[in-house]
Design an enzyme around this catalytic site. Structure first.
Site, short mmCIF file in Angstrom:
data_model
loop_
_atom_site.label_atom_id
_atom_site.label_comp_id
_atom_site.label_asym_id
_atom_site.label_seq_id
_atom_site.Cartn_x
_atom_site.Cartn_y
_atom_site.Cartn_z
N CYS A 58 -30.49 9.23 4.86
CA CYS A 58 -29.73 8.71 3.72
C CYS A 58 -28.75 7.63 4.20
CB CYS A 58 -29.03 9.86 3.00
SG CYS A 58 -28.47 9.44 1.33
N HIS A 60 -33.90 13.17 2.03
CA HIS A 60 -33.36 14.25 2.87
C HIS A 60 -34.48 15.21 3.26
CE1 HIS A 60 -28.92 13.61 2.37
NE2 HIS A 60 -29.33 12.95 1.30
N GLU A 118 -34.56 17.42 5.45
CA GLU A 118 -34.10 18.74 5.87
C GLU A 118 -34.22 19.78 4.77
OE1 GLU A 118 -30.24 16.56 4.57
OE2 GLU A 118 -32.20 16.09 5.43
#
Length: 601
Positions: A398, A525, A527
């Site tokens: 990001c 993102h 994750e």
């Protein structure tokens, strides 16, 4: 539908979220379909506008919901996809009731906490509990509900009342209450003290809820005489007293519950003993044991703004752990406060400046996570520059991608004032700009949120290969600013490669440096979709590159489309390390280790 309610007493931070996730995993391993709901008693509509220092990271769901980080635990443990409605807040409940009142739905009645707020809570739970979250049709069998906060908090009282009514509404065989409490050990006395748990249970009973099972948090397993005492004074069967003591990593928690037959106690209360089997946890056991036995280290420098609280980057930590365990390496996270890398710090606090740069230079890989605001941005740009110039594996997420683009524009294109309009609205060379559909006045829920498609424009690149050479991927987003499309041609001409874009081709999603061992920036993102045993491809790429084994990982991903566990190719090649690592002094949960630089455990 069966319901399992998890509450907490004595103090916050006991691990209700991990306990609720572990209970869900255990029931799923017994063959049941499980969903989860998190209740947060704060007045915010959602977690989107809160600082990470308040409640940790903001977890983002596929539907764009900005929710409490515990929903991330649920998704990771149960491998499910939740919705924004699975996170109930006081703000959402009151808003829905006020909207009904404005429409005249209450037909002139006086709108009160009881019954209108409490009814709204119960109806919300019943509605959301039936939503399938595992990709199959039909309703789940069990809904695990976690009540945030601590029993006795003023803001949670309407929820306590509603859940008390709810237990009668659904019937005794459909409701199981598990209370998480603390059994501390006083250093002076050296014995486990039960009084806090006794008072917590008494308070819970006084509010109309009776626990069926007690899970007691302690540093060590409860002594038998202590369990007997808790059972007698709390009126809970001895077999239903479960101890959750400190373990090397949280993947052991479901195993602790299983070993103490917590699943049998829950199934007995819910009258499911004949319908569920023994928990099948072989893969989970193997992963937990593997994590404990890892010894080959890999050091990742986390250059961030919120390094004082590890929960601010919880999903990033989990994704790094998933990748390192899959790759057979022991993860060490070196926390680098971004602002400490800046020139100003060299004058104001030389020791912090030297320590930050020592950690950065000693890392096998560099990760710059997302963030908002201008504090520490110049430090992040310097970290990206260091990784780019010294061929150190780098992953920017990001804002981490945006600062990598800014560094490239400044250092390679020679645009010294290149910047983001977020930090310098008047910059003459805006590399990163505000998205046209965003709002600068309404902060909550106005970012580009949720699952969005990224189309690979170059398949012969590291990111595409890590994803199995697919033509597109779907990942979760949370941002207001984007790379300026008007500058893309100049950047690409100078050597930067935008390998992934959105479906329009105008919005940059993935950037790489082709002549670098591993230099990847992503606007999304990754994750948030990483799972134990199914690590995020980009995090696995970072870990593999940091160990000098990226080629092996790329070959494995290309041939299998999914990254296997334990990608190892003999002794690790420490190609990019140029300074000895700092000694690690503090451990983080879940098998992650830290340099002890400002971490709250």
């Amino acid at each position: 539908m069966k319901y399992v309610l998890v509450t907490g007493g004595v103090v916050s931070g006991l691990g209700k979220g991990v306990t609720a996730s572990s209970i869900g995993l255990l029931l799923k391993a017994c063959g049941l379909r499980v969903t989860s709901i998190k209740i947060d008693p704060y007045l915010n509509t959602d977690a989107g506008t809160m600082s990470p220092f308040e409640h940790g990271e903001v977890f983002v769901l596929d539907d764009g919901g900005e929710v409490d980080l515990d929903l991330g635990n649920y998704e990771r443990f149960l491998n499910i996809k939740l919705t924004r409605d699975h996170n109930i807040t006081t703000g959402k409940i009151y808003q829905s009731v006020i909207d009904k009142e404005r429409r005249g739905d209450y037909l002139g009645k006086t709108v009160q906490v009881v019954p209108h707020i409490t009814d709204a809570i119960q109806e919300w739970i019943e509605r959301v509990a039936t939503i399938p979250v595992d990709g199959k049709s039909g309703s789940p069998d069990v809904c695990v509900i976690e009540l945030g906060g601590t029993i006795g908090d003023i803001e949670s009282m309407p929820f306590i009342e509603a859940l008390g009514q709810f237990s009668y509404r659904v019937g005794a065989e459909n409701f199981c209450l598990i209370h998480v409490s603390l059994v501390p050990v006083l250093n002076v006395v050296g014995e486990q003290k039960t009084k806090p748990t006794q008072h917590s249970v008494r308070q819970l009973r006084g509010l109309g809820l009776t626990p069926h099972i007690l899970t007691c948090r302690s540093t060590t397993a409860l002594e038998e005489n202590v369990k007997v005492k808790v059972s007698q004074f709390c009126h809970v069967p001895l077999d239903n007293i479960v101890t959750l003591y400190d373990v090397p990593n949280i993947w052991h928690i479901p195993l602790l519950l299983r070993d103490q037959k917590a699943h049998e106690a829950i199934l007995k209360v819910l009258n499911l003993l004949g319908k569920a089997g023994e928990p099948a946890l072989d893969e989970w056991i193997s992963r937990a044991e593997k994590c404990d036995k890892l010894h080959e280290p890999v050091h990742i420098a986390m250059v961030g703004k919120y390094t004082g609280l590890s929960d601010s980057y919880l999903s990033v930590l989990k994704a790094l752990l998933h990748a390192s365990v899959s790759h057979g390496k022991k993860l060490f996270v070196d926390w680098v406060p971004a602002s400490d890398l800046e020139d100003a710090t060299s004058k104001e606090n030389p020791d912090a400046y030297k320590a930050a740069w020592k950690l950065l230079k000693g890392a096998d890989g560099v990760l710059v996570p997302g963030g908002f605001g201008d504090r520490g941005v110049e430090g992040k740009i310097l970290a990206a520059k260091f990784a780019r110039e010294n061929k150190v594996p780098f992953l920017g997420i990001c804002l981490g991608m945006q600062i990598a683009v800014i560094d490239f524009a400044r250092s390679v294109l020679g645009l010294k004032d290149a910047n983001s309009t977020e930090f310098d609205p008047n910059t003459k060379n805006p590399c990163v700009i505000f998205m046209p559909e965003g709002s600068k006045t309404q902060m909550g829920g106005t970012m580009r949120l949720g699952s969005r498609r990224t189309v690979f424009h170059i398949l012969d690149c590291k990111s595409a290969k890590l994803y199995g050479t697919r033509s597109y991927i779907d990942e979760r987003h949370r941002h207001r600013y984007e790379v300026n499309p008007d500058m893309v041609a100049r950047l690409e001409k100078a050597g930067l490669s935008f390998t992934g874009k959105d479906e329009t081709g105008r919005r940059m999603e993935i950037v790489e440096l082709p002549n670098h061992p591993y230099f990847v920036g992503v606007q999304f993102h990754p994750e948030f979709k990483s799972r134990p045993g199914i690590p995020s491809p980009l995090f696995l790429g970072l870990i593999a590159a940091a160990c000098g084994e990226l080629d092996v990982a790329l070959h494995s991903c290309g041939s299998q489309r999914t990254v296997p566990n334990g990608v190892v190719n003999g002794p690790p090649k420490r190609l990019y390390r140029n300074v000895a690592p700092a000694k690690c002094t503090k451990g983080l949960p879940d098998g992650v280790y830290s340099n002890g630089n400002g971490i709250y455990l």
